[in-house]
Motif scaffolding. Structure first.
Motif, PDB file in Angstrom:
ATOM      1  N   PRO A 128      40.249  54.159  44.500  1.00  0.00           N
ATOM      2  CA  PRO A 128      41.513  53.472  44.790  1.00  0.00           C
ATOM      3  C   PRO A 128      41.327  52.007  45.166  1.00  0.00           C
ATOM      4  CG  PRO A 128      40.904  54.930  46.594  1.00  0.00           C
ATOM      5  CD  PRO A 128      39.946  55.214  45.472  1.00  0.00           C
ATOM      6  N   LEU A 151      46.812  53.589  51.277  1.00  0.00           N
ATOM      7  CA  LEU A 151      46.396  54.174  50.005  1.00  0.00           C
ATOM      8  C   LEU A 151      45.996  55.639  50.161  1.00  0.00           C
ATOM      9  CD1 LEU A 151      44.268  51.264  48.493  1.00  0.00           C
ATOM     10  CD2 LEU A 151      46.353  52.216  47.510  1.00  0.00           C
ATOM     11  N   ARG A 157      47.434  51.966  38.301  1.00  0.00           N
ATOM     12  CA  ARG A 157      46.790  52.356  39.551  1.00  0.00           C
ATOM     13  C   ARG A 157      47.656  51.826  40.693  1.00  0.00           C
ATOM     14  NH1 ARG A 157      41.334  52.906  38.910  1.00  0.00           N
ATOM     15  NH2 ARG A 157      40.973  52.261  41.050  1.00  0.00           N
ATOM     16  N   GLU A 162      46.687  50.769  43.381  1.00  0.00           N
ATOM     17  CA  GLU A 162      46.026  49.572  43.897  1.00  0.00           C
ATOM     18  C   GLU A 162      46.499  48.315  43.177  1.00  0.00           C
ATOM     19  OE1 GLU A 162      41.486  47.860  44.519  1.00  0.00           O
ATOM     20  OE2 GLU A 162      41.912  49.486  43.129  1.00  0.00           O
TER      21      GLU A 162
END
Length: 1000
Positions: free
Chosen positions: A314, A500, A602, A604
């Motif tokens: 992540p 996250l 993602r 992220e």
């Protein structure tokens, strides 16, 4: 064999020695080959994304100004391939062609092929928008006609990276020979990954270069030093990377490599390890970073002295950034006298205007004679003003003071014109509380703000603000917090890693609300904004990926509304900051994480911008709401004669728009046929499906310490409250039970209903005409069908007391165009599970082994919430197993009213690849066209089937379903896992779809 004989050693060259010996003479000859003119083949909206969202022109201007160059790359856009070919052939000036998949007259591969056939030696780059579209292209050899393919993920720096990547390839050999410029070898064959890596790497390299310019001996040389920044050599095969390494091994700064890529024409799962070992064998001081999805390679990477990172980590991009920082290591207008003495300095147009008031007249003459003003302005992308000033000569003016005043007036006038219809940097002194649209902080505006800014530009440029008498069409004034504020908030409060990895929405909310650090300069600007705007505000999400063309993220993130009316300004500021923090927190809620999981993105990569926007509406005692709100789409998936799909569809409701987007009962109509209302054909049906409550902002509900992940200040009220407020007058009618009919207006006694007859029938407001205009304009501008959200206030609070039509959002509405022909008539009834003459989608979905269905015979409408929870549990299990499934249910999916269907949220069914809805066993229900996740269904290419047994429109083979072995079941919901896959076929053009049984 020695290193010198293996490859060219740049430090043996007299040219290199000369460059370093005289310190900077060699630097002046670097980067000779530049991309100066770019031809962009795309829709108008694509161009707007590139120019405005990330200030592409400004980024290029800052870099080129820092390099002391006078020419900034210019972008010329066309929407047709034929026009692109003609321009490229005739003008011979383009250094790069960037094409998106959305061009009017031909496929992008055909365009690239014809460019090659025309003998044009211009690099052609494809900028694609989603992985499905890309995978279809890559399956054909035609993809080789592109010099490189990239994926647009919402990060504007990808365009800068494309330019830098091509310039590096063109200049690496000469620049290495001249002064030994360093290079980084990047080996990556996955388009999505290198599309994410390159912008990050170039950003870090430019930051590093800015630190290195301190070694310059004077200002000019400091800027020249920027030309020696490291280059990035992108490779996709072992042989390509090895050729670069052997040629430039003495100037390789580092290697970043995947592990699995082609070697010898075949995929080698250990190619990266082999490459790293050979690099370390020759030069053990070259840092190497290896990446893989397989953690088992970590030990082997460490054995050969390389660093290692998991690609599905992540924090992949953070680790890549950290590696580049730890292992691998713009310009003002200067007023001068003719003798070269500096007498002033300007960093922007405002400071240029201020300096012009005081600098000596001989300095103005000196720069004007040499066109320095127009050159500097062009480097800042102020092309219009630059071209306006350039033809004027000093001799055209009676005196130098007249010249000075002309320049000052031109700058002042231009700055005012420039602010119309665009986002400006927020300044309290210049912000217009009636129409201002400004930014706070750096970074991207996000998708939602980008769409609003684009509409704002269209409204301004085509002068439609006052197109209709007595009505003001506008974007409500707002400020946008850029994504850099989001990053700073997370990093300053050490929240990124926690958010996250946390799976508790309430805990995420608690931690974000308790975070105390917020950028001081942003707080100061928010205080100034609140001093100007003392009316209710909507604090809305605008993430990088939100409202993109293929994954709109509709309804995934939160919006919070605040009264903004407390007498204490500190309390108002605190309420605003808490609302901002709550929107930031929603980036990491489970709904968002599950949504991201089924996309190619993602979490992220996602970043959140914030729109703080003045609400459209009026105050009624302690309530605030617009007269009505709605959503309009330029393409209607469920047209009824005489409507056509391209006539569009609108859903409208009294009060705030939450009622519409959350799937509540609304009035639906085509803007082209406002009196053709299918809902009014049956009085009984209309009474059952019409709006009975409305949403409003409750001033009594101030921000509290509640950890609920939704807006508690927005509450439901009965229609009688809207009648008391006077709002129902504009949209209401009356049901007269003695006559069993609905009459227009509120003059008679009887039950009140929301019919919009005063608007649509009696033309109290030109709603249909405005929607038709905006939908046509938006579809033209974006190059695709669009969806808009709007709010109307019939008692405008503007100085002219005009009725207000506020555009709250515009986003692309995805229509997938398949080339394959699908004939559902080729199957018999005993071969299929389901047939529907009313479907959404087009194409074939294969390899589905799982079916989740709600038992048609057992379903109890009083237990619909329980059914939603049952489906959610099965959905989560199947997503974790990466098993897409077919979902079959009764009633309206996502209904706000649990009596009309199953009240699921998108994340509760996000793993479904096809969804079927049918009526209840005892009565008919209209399809859930207006539900909040409808946009997500289309964007994920989820098949959507409607079956209506009451009208004999389609069928479901319930007997076959009941005979299948059950893998898991609850009281009402069953999960079947088949040994052979079913097949889902949809012909969107004929509006027919079937689902075949296994093996058919």
């Amino acid at each position: 064999m020695s290193d010198k004989k293996q490859g060219f050693h740049p430090f043996d060259s007299p040219l290199v020695e000369h460059g370093y010996g005289t310190r900077f003479q060699g630097f002046q000859h670097l980067m000779r080959h530049r991309i100066r003119d770019i031809l962009l083949v795309s829709s108008l909206y694509d161009l707007y994304v590139f120019e405005e969202d990330g200030r592409l022109y400004e980024l290029i201007r800052e870099e080129y100004q820092g390099l002391n160059l006078s020419h900034v790359p210019e972008i010329t856009r066309v929407s047709r391939g034929e026009d692109a070919l003609a321009l490229a052939s005739e003008e011979k000036r383009f250094d790069l062609i960037i094409t998106t998949p959305h061009i009017e007259d031909m496929d992008s591969t055909q365009l690239a092929r014809e460019i090659r056939q025309a003998g044009l030696k211009i690099p052609v780059v494809l900028l694609a928008y989603d992985n499905r579209e890309l995978s279809e292209l890559l399956n054909h050899a035609d993809s080789r006609v592109f010099d490189r393919i990239f994926i647009w993920t919402g990060n504007f720096r990808i365009v800068v990276a494309i330019v830098k990547h091509l310039e590096d390839i063109m200049n690496v050999e000469q620049d290495t020979r001249l002064v030994g410029v360093q290079s980084i070898i990047l080996i990556e064959d996955n388009i999505r990954f290198y599309s994410a890596y390159l912008p990050l790497l170039y950003t870090e390299i430019l930051k590093q270069s800015q630190r290195l310019i301190l070694e310059g001996v004077n200002l000019t040389h400091k800027y020249l030093r920027m030309r020696a920044r490291p280059k990035i050599l992108l490779c996709t095969t072992y042989e390509e990377a090895w050729e670069y390494f052997i040629k430039y091994q003495h100037t390789i700064l580092g290697v970043i490599s995947d592990i699995d890529f082609k070697k010898g024409g075949k995929h080698d799962p250990e190619a990266g390890l082999k490459f790293a070992a050979e690099v370390r064998k020759r030069h053990d001081d070259i840092p190497v970073l290896l990446q893989s999805n397989n953690a088992q390679f970590q030990d082997r990477a460490l054995e050969i002295g390389a660093h290692f990172v998991l690609k599905d980590s992540p924090t992949l991009l953070q680790e890549l950034r950290k590696f580049t920082i730890t292992q691998f290591g713009f310009g003002d207008f200067i007023f001068r006298t003719p003798e070269g003495v500096e007498v002033g300095r300007a960093t922007d147009l405002i400071s240029l205007e201020e300096q012009l008031k005081t600098v000596p007249p001989e300095s103005i003459k000196y720069h004007a004679e040499r066109n320095h003003f127009s050159t500097w302005l062009k480097a800042r992308t102020e092309f219009w003003l630059a071209h306006k000033l350039r033809p004027r000569k000093v001799s055209d003016f009676p005196s130098l003071e007249d010249l000075r005043q002309h320049l000052i007036n031109s700058l002042r006038t231009y700055r005012k014109i420039r602010q119309q219809g665009i986002i400006t940097d927020f300044k309290k002194e210049s912000f217009d509380v009636q129409s201002g649209f400004a930014r706070l902080g750096g970074g991207s505006l996000g998708g939602k703000a980008r769409g609003l800014s684009f509409v704002n530009t269209l409204i301004t440029n085509y002068q439609i603000t006052n197109r209709f008498n007595g009505v003001r069409i506008f974007i409500p004034p707002a400020v946008v917090l850029g994504t850099d504020v989001f990053d700073a908030f997370l990093d300053d409060n050490n929240l990124r890693h926690f958010a996250l990895n946390c799976d508790d929405d309430r805990e995420i909310t608690r931690r974000f609300l308790s975070a105390t650090k917020f950028p001081a300069d942003i707080i100061a600007s928010l205080v100034s904004f609140l001093e100007l705007v003392q009316v209710p505000l909507a604090v809305r999400s605008s993430s990088l990926l939100e409202d993109s063309q293929y994954h709109p993220f509709a309804g995934v993130y939160q919006t919070y509304m605040i009264a903004n009316n407390h007498e204490n300004p500190l309390i108002r500021l605190n309420e605003l900051l808490n609302a901002i923090k709550r929107v930031y927190a929603s980036t990491f809620y489970q709904a968002a994480k599950q949504y991201i999981r089924v996309t190619s993105y993602r979490l992220e990569e996602e970043k959140m911008a914030i729109i703080i926007q003045k609400m459209v509406g009026s105050r009624h005692e302690n309530r605030f709401y617009p007269t009505f709100s709605g959503v309009a789409k330029s393409y209607n998936f469920y047209p009824t004669p005489p409507q056509k799909p391209e006539d569009g569809i609108a859903s409208v409701a009294l009060g705030l728009g939450e009622w519409v987007v959350d799937g509540g009962n609304t009035l639906k109509f085509s803007p082209r046929y406002p009196n053709h209302l299918a809902q009014l054909y049956s009085v009984k049906e209309f009474l059952r499906t019409s709006q009975h409550k409305f949403y409003a902002l409750d001033f009594n509900q101030h921000a509290s310490d509640s950890l609920q992940p939704f807006d508690e200040a927005v509450r439901l009220f009965p229609l009688k409250q809207a009648e008391k407020d006077g709002a129902l007058y504009y949209v209401g009618s009356t049901y007269v039970p003695d006559e069993d009919r609905i009459v227009d207006g509120l003059a008679r006694n009887g039950a009140r209903v929301v019919s919009f007859a005063p608007i649509l029938k009696h033309k109290l407001f030109p709603l249909s005409q405005i929607l038709t205009l905006l939908l046509e304009m938006g579809s033209w501008g974006m190059g695709t069908p669009v969806e808009i959200e709007f709010a109307v206030n019939m008692n405008g609070d503007n100085p002219e007391k005009l009725k207000e039509f506020g555009v709250l959002q515009m986003r692309p509405l995805v229509l997938k165009r398949e080339l394959e022909q699908i004939n559902v008539e080729d199957y018999t009834q005993d071969q299929i599970i389901c047939h529907s003459p009313c479907i959404l989608g087009h194409g074939i979905i294969k390899d589905i082994y799982d079916i989740v269905y709600v038992d048609y015979h057992k379903f109890d409408r009083t237990k619909s919430q329980q059914v939603a929870e049952e489906i959610s549990k099965i959905n989560a299990l199947l997503i974790n197993e990466n098993r897409p499934y077919l979902l079959i249910g009764v009633g309206r999916w996502g209904s706000l009213d649990p009596w009309l269907g199953i009240p699921v949220n998108w994340e509760q069914i996000s793993g479904a690849k096809a969804i079927v809805e049918t009526s209840f066993k005892d009565f008919m229900v209209e399809p859930s066209q207006g539900s909040h996740f409808f946009q997500n269904l289309t964007s994920f290419l989820v098949g959507y089937f409607t079956v209506n047994p009451f009208k004999n429109r389609g069928f479901i083979d319930w007997d076959w379903l009941k005979k299948q072995p059950v893998n898991k079941h609850f009281q009402f919901t069953y999960h079947i896992r088949l040994k052979r896959p079913i097949k889902i076929l949809m012909n969107g053009r004929k509006n027919q779809g079937i689902i075949t049984k296994p093996g058919v």
